[in-house]
Design an enzyme around this catalytic site. Structure first.
Site, PDB file in Angstrom:
ATOM      1  N   SER A  14     -21.505 -29.027 -33.150  1.00 46.68           N
ATOM      2  CA  SER A  14     -22.815 -29.670 -33.225  1.00 46.68           C
ATOM      3  C   SER A  14     -22.864 -30.749 -34.301  1.00 46.68           C
ATOM      4  O   SER A  14     -23.341 -31.867 -34.057  1.00 46.68           O
ATOM      5  CB  SER A  14     -23.904 -28.621 -33.473  1.00 46.68           C
ATOM      6  N   TYR A  15     -22.354 -30.455 -35.492  1.00 47.60           N
ATOM      7  CA  TYR A  15     -22.463 -31.406 -36.596  1.00 47.60           C
ATOM      8  C   TYR A  15     -21.498 -32.573 -36.439  1.00 47.60           C
ATOM      9  O   TYR A  15     -21.856 -33.728 -36.677  1.00 47.60           O
ATOM     10  CB  TYR A  15     -22.226 -30.682 -37.922  1.00 47.60           C
ATOM     11  N   HIS A  35     -10.418 -29.829 -30.148  1.00 46.95           N
ATOM     12  CA  HIS A  35      -9.122 -29.181 -29.896  1.00 46.95           C
ATOM     13  C   HIS A  35      -8.946 -28.670 -28.471  1.00 46.95           C
ATOM     14  O   HIS A  35      -7.823 -28.409 -28.040  1.00 46.95           O
ATOM     15  CB  HIS A  35      -8.917 -28.025 -30.873  1.00 46.95           C
ATOM     16  N   LYS A 109     -18.681 -27.841 -45.064  1.00 47.41           N
ATOM     17  CA  LYS A 109     -19.365 -27.256 -46.214  1.00 47.41           C
ATOM     18  C   LYS A 109     -18.818 -25.853 -46.449  1.00 47.41           C
ATOM     19  O   LYS A 109     -18.971 -24.976 -45.606  1.00 47.41           O
ATOM     20  CB  LYS A 109     -20.874 -27.220 -45.971  1.00 47.41           C
ATOM     21  N   LYS A 194     -25.410 -23.451 -51.085  1.00 46.71           N
ATOM     22  CA  LYS A 194     -26.704 -23.449 -50.385  1.00 46.71           C
ATOM     23  C   LYS A 194     -26.677 -22.532 -49.164  1.00 46.71           C
ATOM     24  O   LYS A 194     -27.708 -21.935 -48.800  1.00 46.71           O
ATOM     25  CB  LYS A 194     -27.118 -24.871 -50.013  1.00 46.71           C
ATOM     26  N   SER A 257     -31.572 -23.496 -39.318  1.00 43.79           N
ATOM     27  CA  SER A 257     -30.427 -23.059 -40.114  1.00 43.79           C
ATOM     28  C   SER A 257     -29.874 -21.743 -39.585  1.00 43.79           C
ATOM     29  O   SER A 257     -30.566 -20.723 -39.556  1.00 43.79           O
ATOM     30  CB  SER A 257     -30.836 -22.892 -41.577  1.00 43.79           C
ATOM     31  N   ASN A 259     -27.652 -19.977 -41.093  1.00 42.05           N
ATOM     32  CA  ASN A 259     -27.550 -19.067 -42.234  1.00 42.05           C
ATOM     33  C   ASN A 259     -28.877 -18.372 -42.497  1.00 42.05           C
ATOM     34  O   ASN A 259     -28.924 -17.166 -42.750  1.00 42.05           O
ATOM     35  CB  ASN A 259     -27.085 -19.842 -43.467  1.00 42.05           C
ATOM     36  N   GLU A 284     -21.474 -20.198 -41.369  1.00 42.46           N
ATOM     37  CA  GLU A 284     -20.607 -20.550 -42.493  1.00 42.46           C
ATOM     38  C   GLU A 284     -20.918 -19.724 -43.737  1.00 42.46           C
ATOM     39  O   GLU A 284     -20.032 -19.390 -44.521  1.00 42.46           O
ATOM     40  CB  GLU A 284     -20.737 -22.042 -42.816  1.00 42.46           C
TER      41      GLU A 284
END
Length: 338
Positions: A14-15, A35, A109, A194, A257, A259, A284
């Protein structure tokens, strides 16, 4: 074969896709590598990444490539956007295929799994000293970035010219403001810590503690970030910028988010495995928590919020018990060093 591009993006999640769309929307010839050849063929045919960014079409300047050698040959500017736990492996694969004039920037990150090393150390270990390095970070949810909604990021690196060139490449008057920063260490660290604090904020809300508790946790999380940053040579002012406070507030307060959503599920009583499965993408912060905790312990830096989150994720502690321990800590002065 793609003969030339102004920048190659490694990582079609996505990022990575969102950054590639943003770059191509600026009119820059951009190549996106992933990949899995079958997945990349789907992206090339549909001109979109429907799995991660449904409904957003690729700009004409964006090309798709599944061959790593061709992707790396296409540009001297290489933007790596892969999960932190495969960062070193991707660079190891890339090393023999890189152009001699290559310059490496990442938006990954996190820290190195198990060791807690900064990604700059991983990059140098895999690539040597020849290539200029840089990192970009800031409050950038992929869907909003890909949709052209405005935000701002920071860029720092080992070579001033490379940093300048990245600002020129990434900056867009309509969608993305880019700040140059000379704190290479601090920009990297902010993106890892974060994620940890966002899990804690999610747990707090999942338990039902409310806005006051969430805000207190974010504030003290910023203290922990600054404390750790000071210990490894970062500039404290970085952490009130885009890669510190900006990214921290975004990740802790919005349910885009992963996370934060992971933490919410834990706070609502779900176990770690179930919570991760519900997200359906890489969280992550799960690995980042262990990495940051490892680094803090090695340096002797006190990070009580991070420590409690670590105990929830890796030692089975109940989130409510973790909160109780934080609230019952000894009274002390409110300063960055206490």
């Amino acid at each position: 074969m793609n003969n030339a591009a102004e920048i190659t993006v490694l990582g079609a999640g996505s990022y990575g896709t969102a950054l590639a769309i943003s770059l191509a929307s600026n009119g820059h010839k951009t190549l996106l590598w992933g990949h899995d050849p079958k997945s990349m063929q789907v992206l090339a045919e549909s001109r979109s990444n429907e799995r991660f960014l449904p409904g957003i079409q690729f700009p004409d300047c964006l090309s798709i490539e599944a061959d790593l050698g061709k992707a790396l040959a296409a540009s001297k500017n290489i933007l790596v956007v892969v999960p932190s736990h495969v960062f070193g492996d991707v660079l190891k694969q890339a090393k023999p295929l890189l152009r001699d004039d290559a310059r490496i920037v990442w938006a990954t990150k996190g820290l190195e799994p198990e060791t807690g090393r900064l990604l700059q150390d991983v990059a140098r270990e895999q690539l040597g000293e020849h290539y200029p390095l840089a990192v970009l970070s800031g409050p950038t949810f992929a869907k909003e970035l890909a949709a052209g909604l405005p935000t701002a990021i920071s860029v720092a690196g080992t070579c001033p010219q490379f940093t300048h060139d990245l600002v020129e490449l990434l900056h867009s008057p309509k969608r993305l403001r880019v700040y140059a920063n000379d704190d290479f260490i601090g920009i990297q660290l902010g993106g890892a810590v974060k994620n940890v604090i966002a899990i804690g904020a999610g747990m707090s809300d999942g338990i039902g503690f409310g806005a006051n508790a969430r805000t207190a946790l974010i504030t003290r999380g910023l203290v922990e970030l600054s404390r750790l940053g000071e210990a490894i040579g970062a500039d404290a002012s970085t952490f009130i910028g885009m890669a510190g406070l900006g990214d921290l507030v975004l990740t802790c307060t919005d349910n885009q988010s992963r996370n934060r959503r992971f933490g919410l599920a834990l706070g609502q009583g779900k176990d770690v495995i179930t919570a991760q499965e519900e997200i359906g993408q890489v969280v992550e912060g799960y690995r980042n928590t262990k990495e940051v905790f490892t680094l803090a312990k090695r340096l002797g830096v006190e990070m009580p919020i991070t420590e409690q989150i670590y105990q929830v994720l890796y030692q089975g502690k109940a989130p409510v018990e973790a909160a109780k321990e934080l609230l019952s800590r000894d009274k002390k002065s409110e300063t960055l060093k206490k």
